[in-house]
Motif scaffolding. Structure first.
Motif, PDB file in Angstrom:
ATOM      1  N   PRO A 177       0.584  -0.820   0.089  1.00  0.00           N
ATOM      2  CA  PRO A 177       0.205   0.300   0.412  1.00  0.00           C
ATOM      3  C   PRO A 177       0.280   1.685  -0.161  1.00  0.00           C
ATOM      4  O   PRO A 177       0.055   2.482  -0.604  1.00  0.00           O
ATOM      5  N   TYR A 178       2.097   1.447   0.437  1.00  0.00           N
ATOM      6  CA  TYR A 178       2.951   2.274   0.483  1.00  0.00           C
ATOM      7  C   TYR A 178       3.014   3.000  -0.641  1.00  0.00           C
ATOM      8  O   TYR A 178       2.677   4.441  -1.193  1.00  0.00           O
ATOM      9  N   ALA A 180       0.894   2.644  -3.753  1.00  0.00           N
ATOM     10  CA  ALA A 180      -0.474   3.253  -3.739  1.00  0.00           C
ATOM     11  C   ALA A 180      -0.302   4.666  -3.653  1.00  0.00           C
ATOM     12  O   ALA A 180      -1.415   5.121  -3.241  1.00  0.00           O
ATOM     13  N   ALA A 181      -0.428   4.402  -1.645  1.00  0.00           N
ATOM     14  CA  ALA A 181      -0.138   6.613  -0.965  1.00  0.00           C
ATOM     15  C   ALA A 181       0.295   7.320  -2.098  1.00  0.00           C
ATOM     16  O   ALA A 181      -0.386   8.392  -1.669  1.00  0.00           O
ATOM     17  N   TYR A 182       1.712   6.555  -2.770  1.00  0.00           N
ATOM     18  CA  TYR A 182       2.544   8.255  -3.499  1.00  0.00           C
ATOM     19  C   TYR A 182       1.114   8.015  -4.103  1.00  0.00           C
ATOM     20  O   TYR A 182       1.056   9.198  -4.997  1.00  0.00           O
ATOM     21  N   ARG A 183       0.603   7.052  -5.053  1.00  0.00           N
ATOM     22  CA  ARG A 183      -0.147   7.491  -6.498  1.00  0.00           C
ATOM     23  C   ARG A 183      -1.166   8.192  -6.020  1.00  0.00           C
ATOM     24  O   ARG A 183      -1.766   9.044  -6.579  1.00  0.00           O
ATOM     25  N   VAL A 184      -2.120   8.420  -4.415  1.00  0.00           N
ATOM     26  CA  VAL A 184      -2.664   8.262  -4.406  1.00  0.00           C
ATOM     27  C   VAL A 184      -2.328  10.092  -4.029  1.00  0.00           C
ATOM     28  O   VAL A 184      -3.125  11.127  -4.251  1.00  0.00           O
ATOM     29  N   GLN A 185      -1.811  10.394  -3.135  1.00  0.00           N
ATOM     30  CA  GLN A 185      -0.366  11.769  -3.241  1.00  0.00           C
ATOM     31  C   GLN A 185      -0.130  12.503  -4.092  1.00  0.00           C
ATOM     32  O   GLN A 185       0.181  13.657  -4.238  1.00  0.00           O
ATOM     33  N   GLY A 186      -0.676  11.575  -5.633  1.00  0.00           N
ATOM     34  CA  GLY A 186      -0.133  12.657  -7.024  1.00  0.00           C
ATOM     35  C   GLY A 186       0.730  12.848  -7.379  1.00  0.00           C
ATOM     36  O   GLY A 186       1.438  13.401  -8.378  1.00  0.00           O
ATOM     37  N   PHE A 187       2.096  11.365  -6.744  1.00  0.00           N
ATOM     38  CA  PHE A 187       3.291  11.251  -7.578  1.00  0.00           C
ATOM     39  C   PHE A 187       3.102  10.633  -8.785  1.00  0.00           C
ATOM     40  O   PHE A 187       2.362  10.292  -9.091  1.00  0.00           O
ATOM     41  N   SER A 188       4.010  11.171 -10.008  1.00  0.00           N
ATOM     42  CA  SER A 188       3.650  10.601 -10.752  1.00  0.00           C
ATOM     43  C   SER A 188       4.800   8.807 -10.923  1.00  0.00           C
ATOM     44  O   SER A 188       5.097   8.447  -9.630  1.00  0.00           O
ATOM     45  N   ARG A 195      12.361   6.608  -7.180  1.00  0.00           N
ATOM     46  CA  ARG A 195      13.034   7.312  -5.158  1.00  0.00           C
ATOM     47  C   ARG A 195      12.237   6.376  -4.387  1.00  0.00           C
ATOM     48  O   ARG A 195      12.719   6.295  -3.148  1.00  0.00           O
ATOM     49  N   HIS A 196      10.958   5.501  -4.864  1.00  0.00           N
ATOM     50  CA  HIS A 196      10.691   4.581  -3.794  1.00  0.00           C
ATOM     51  C   HIS A 196      11.493   2.588  -3.977  1.00  0.00           C
ATOM     52  O   HIS A 196      11.356   2.142  -3.340  1.00  0.00           O
TER      53      HIS A 196
ATOM     54  N   PRO B  75      -3.467  -3.281  -3.584  1.00  0.00           N
ATOM     55  CA  PRO B  75      -2.806  -3.598  -2.806  1.00  0.00           C
ATOM     56  C   PRO B  75      -3.528  -4.601  -2.143  1.00  0.00           C
ATOM     57  O   PRO B  75      -4.310  -5.097  -2.289  1.00  0.00           O
ATOM     58  N   ARG B 108      -2.766  15.215 -11.232  1.00  0.00           N
ATOM     59  CA  ARG B 108      -2.704  14.744 -10.536  1.00  0.00           C
ATOM     60  C   ARG B 108      -2.885  15.385  -9.288  1.00  0.00           C
ATOM     61  O   ARG B 108      -3.085  14.561  -8.249  1.00  0.00           O
ATOM     62  N   ALA B 112      -5.394  14.097  -5.976  1.00  0.00           N
ATOM     63  CA  ALA B 112      -4.779  14.393  -4.896  1.00  0.00           C
ATOM     64  C   ALA B 112      -5.090  15.171  -3.810  1.00  0.00           C
ATOM     65  O   ALA B 112      -5.542  14.929  -2.501  1.00  0.00           O
ATOM     66  N   GLN B 116      -7.838  12.160   0.123  1.00  0.00           N
ATOM     67  CA  GLN B 116      -6.226  11.063   0.650  1.00  0.00           C
ATOM     68  C   GLN B 116      -7.316   9.859   1.244  1.00  0.00           C
ATOM     69  O   GLN B 116      -8.041   9.788   2.083  1.00  0.00           O
ATOM     70  N   PHE B 119      -4.252   3.738   5.018  1.00  0.00           N
ATOM     71  CA  PHE B 119      -4.302   2.942   5.094  1.00  0.00           C
ATOM     72  C   PHE B 119      -4.458   1.646   6.511  1.00  0.00           C
ATOM     73  O   PHE B 119      -4.330   2.200   7.121  1.00  0.00           O
ATOM     74  N   LEU B 124       3.054  -1.891   6.132  1.00  0.00           N
ATOM     75  CA  LEU B 124       3.198  -1.520   5.891  1.00  0.00           C
ATOM     76  C   LEU B 124       2.575   0.130   3.868  1.00  0.00           C
ATOM     77  O   LEU B 124       3.066   0.083   2.836  1.00  0.00           O
ATOM     78  N   SER B 125       2.235   0.340   4.854  1.00  0.00           N
ATOM     79  CA  SER B 125       2.088   1.625   4.311  1.00  0.00           C
ATOM     80  C   SER B 125       3.122   3.295   4.296  1.00  0.00           C
ATOM     81  O   SER B 125       2.802   4.024   3.627  1.00  0.00           O
ATOM     82  N   ASP B 127       7.452   3.932   3.354  1.00  0.00           N
ATOM     83  CA  ASP B 127       8.306   3.536   2.643  1.00  0.00           C
ATOM     84  C   ASP B 127       9.140   2.966   4.248  1.00  0.00           C
ATOM     85  O   ASP B 127      10.017   4.181   4.700  1.00  0.00           O
ATOM     86  N   LEU B 142       6.260  18.754  -2.922  1.00  0.00           N
ATOM     87  CA  LEU B 142       5.024  18.370  -4.342  1.00  0.00           C
ATOM     88  C   LEU B 142       3.617  19.528  -4.309  1.00  0.00           C
ATOM     89  O   LEU B 142       3.944  19.994  -5.418  1.00  0.00           O
TER      90      LEU B 142
END
Lengths: 286, 282
Positions: A177-178, A180-188, A195-196, B75, B108, B112, B116, B119, B124-125, B127, B142
């Motif tokens: 999920p981390y 997916a979280a970055y995607r939801v945050q708007g990262f390309s 980066r991750h 996920p 995007r 966002a 938001q 999870f 796991l949510s 990094d 960002l």
């Protein structure tokens, strides 16, 4: 926590590592020394690596020949130093190229899925179907001798090992999920991968690459034994072992054992350094 | 604010979500309740844009989200599918829609800032390589490149109740509750209109659960963010939501204010859910 740590812990190496990184520093120094030797070897050699001093053939260490001489009376130390560049720079180039290209191919395939995955994975499997040495021999016969052709060929041959690993790691990592979280945050997608995703799969990929270094060294040595790739008169550690086989049987093992030791120590040193860097990237020890 | 209208989604022959509609007012708090496989997580993923609906729309602040979004792999949540055995491999799952790649940076970021998520699994949510401070700085860079990041990070950490030590620690050195606080801070850093909490307290022990729920109630008051609680736990719902939607097998079977539904459940399924909440004896 073990849940997020994709690496299998290796208790033996961890035990070695606890001494304030002494093992790592030793290996780093040795690897650096080897690279320096590879770059400056021909100028460091005390004697001409191809000059025969038949009177000294198969002798042990002496003032004239600090590490003895082989069956043809050639100075072992000079041959080790002069052979380092052909023996090391080739494998390093192979590992660099196959790792960078393999990660690129594998992550692209794993991230996008669908037809890019099908295309890239099938292409990699096609490469995998050809033995590395065969590809190298074909390249040498097409593009002539020299270090470049076998290095490119081996890079291509080793690419699928890295790309397959990178793809599988990407597939399992992107379920987490981390990302997916970055995607939801708007990262390309590109930013997330660079980066991750890649830093998180890097330790395993680098471990594979450092193993590949050993194989590449041996494969290039085998090629130079066959007289392909490296021009005949250039000494390499692989060809020295081959030349030393008869000396070994005659009870003068030094000229064969020293290049063996050089190969083993170098491979081990590079593996330890690579593993340490991989740890740093994943910040497992942080 | 958030309007979900006629949402449907099937995986092969399984209809995960069937004609689901609800609205969430600005600053409101809505609970979506149901057992595992009732389609609530799929609904959440469609709202987030991680899945594309077969039909229906999701509108936040008047912008329709559902059209432009594609799907990425979901996920591996245990309860996302009504029935795993019947499920056929779904092509859209493997193949993100082209529009995902085509949609630009501005789009995007706008999406966002609408929604938001926090999870379920705090392990796991995040990094594993990044500290809370780094995570927040990345997000702020960002979304708000011109802001004083250090000040805003301190503010966010303070809001979720994390100290200096936790701010610089890696996730593996934090407890589950602390990680969930980091995840909440990360979501709030974007200043979203809606915050989806997908079983966000389910993995925590009861004591930490209560702390996090208090924190969330507090944050809703302070930030005016609307909360969408996806949960199977009616105990959680009664503490933090104003309105309630009960889902079963992909359909909404009951809706109303939380107090009403809990006091006087009309649907047999809601009564069953209520009866299965563990209560202290006597």
């Amino acid at each position: 926590m073990s849940a997020v740590d994709p690496i299998i812990h290796r208790p033996v190496l961890a035990g070695l590592r606890t001494g304030r990184n002494r093992l790592y520093l030793t290996c780093l120094a040795f690897a650096a020394l080897m690279v320096a030797v590879a770059l400056a070897g021909p100028w460091l050699a005390p004697a001409d690596p191809n000059a025969s001093d038949l009177g000294a053939a198969l002798t042990g260490p002496s003032p004239a020949h600090p590490l003895g001489a082989d069956a043809a009376g050639r100075d072992t130390l000079s041959r080790l130093l002069a052979g380092a560049s052909a023996s090391l720079l080739g494998p390093i180039a192979v590992v660099l190229f196959s790792t960078v290209a393999g990660v690129l191919v594998g992550v692209t395939a794993g991230w996008f899925g669908g037809w890019p995955d099908t295309f890239l994975s099938r292409a990699a499997e096609l490469l995998l179907a050809f033995p590395a040495l065969l590809v190298a021999i074909v390249f040498v016969s097409l593009y002539g001798t020299g270090l470049a052709a076998p290095v490119i060929a081996l890079s291509l041959a080793y690419l699928p090992y890295v790309s397959r690993l990178a793809r599988n790691l990407t597939l399992s990592e992107r379920r987490l999920p981390y990302l997916a979280a970055y995607r939801v945050q708007g990262f390309s997608g590109l930013a997330i991968c660079v980066r991750h995703l890649i830093p998180n799969i890097a330790p395993v990929v680098l471990a594979q690459s450092s193993v590949n270094f050993g194989y590449a060294l041996l494969d290039l040595s085998a090629l130079s034994y066959l007289g392909l790739g490296v021009p005949p008169l250039t000494p390499t550690w692989g060809s020295m072992i081959n030349d030393g086989q008869s000396a070994l049987l005659q009870g003068h093992p030094l000229s064969a054992i020293l290049p063996c030791a050089a190969i083993v120590l170098t491979v081990v040193a590079f593996n330890v350094v690579a593993e340490h860097w991989a740890d740093r990237v994943s910040r497992r020890r942080g | 604010m958030l309007e979900v209208d006629g949402l449907s989604k099937s995986y092969g022959s399984v209809r995960a979500v069937r004609d689901v509609s609800f609205t969430l007012a600005a600053g409101g708090s809505l609970g979506v309740v149901g057992e595992s496989g009732s389609g609530k997580t799929t609904t959440a993923r469609i709202i987030l844009g991680l899945e594309r609906p077969d039909a229906g729309s999701v509108t936040v602040d008047g912008h329709d989200r559902s059209l432009r979004l594609g799907s990425v792999r979901r996920p591996d949540h245990s309860e996302r599918r009504p029935d795993r055995s019947e499920r056929r491999p779904d092509r859209s799952e493997r193949r993100p829609d082209r529009s995902v790649r085509r949609r630009g940076r501005a789009e995007r970021l706008r999406l966002a800032r609408a929604v938001q998520i926090v999870f379920q699994d705090p392990f796991l949510s995040l990094d594993p390589r990044l500290s809370a401070r780094t995570v927040l700085r990345e997000t702020l860079k960002l979304h708000f490149p011109d802001l004083d990041h250090a000040r805003r990070i301190a503010e966010l950490l303070d809001q979720v109740g994390l100290g200096e030590r936790e701010a610089d620690a890696l996730p593996r050195h934090l407890s589950g509750g602390q990680r969930q606080r980091v995840a909440i801070a990360r979501a709030l850093a974007v200043e979203p209109s809606v915050l989806v909490l997908d079983e966000a307290v389910a993995a925590l022990d009861v004591c930490v659960q209560a702390q996090i729920l208090n924190l969330l109630a507090d944050l809703r008051e302070r930030t005016g963010t609307a909360f969408l609680f996806i949960t199977h736990d009616l105990g959680v719902v009664s503490q933090v939501t104003d309105h309630l939607v009960v889902m079963r097998q992909g359909e909404v079977v009951e809706r109303g204010t939380t107090a009403e539904v809990l006091a006087d459940p009309r649907h047999a399924y809601t009564r069953l859910l209520l009866a299965s909440v563990p209560r202290p004896p006597g």
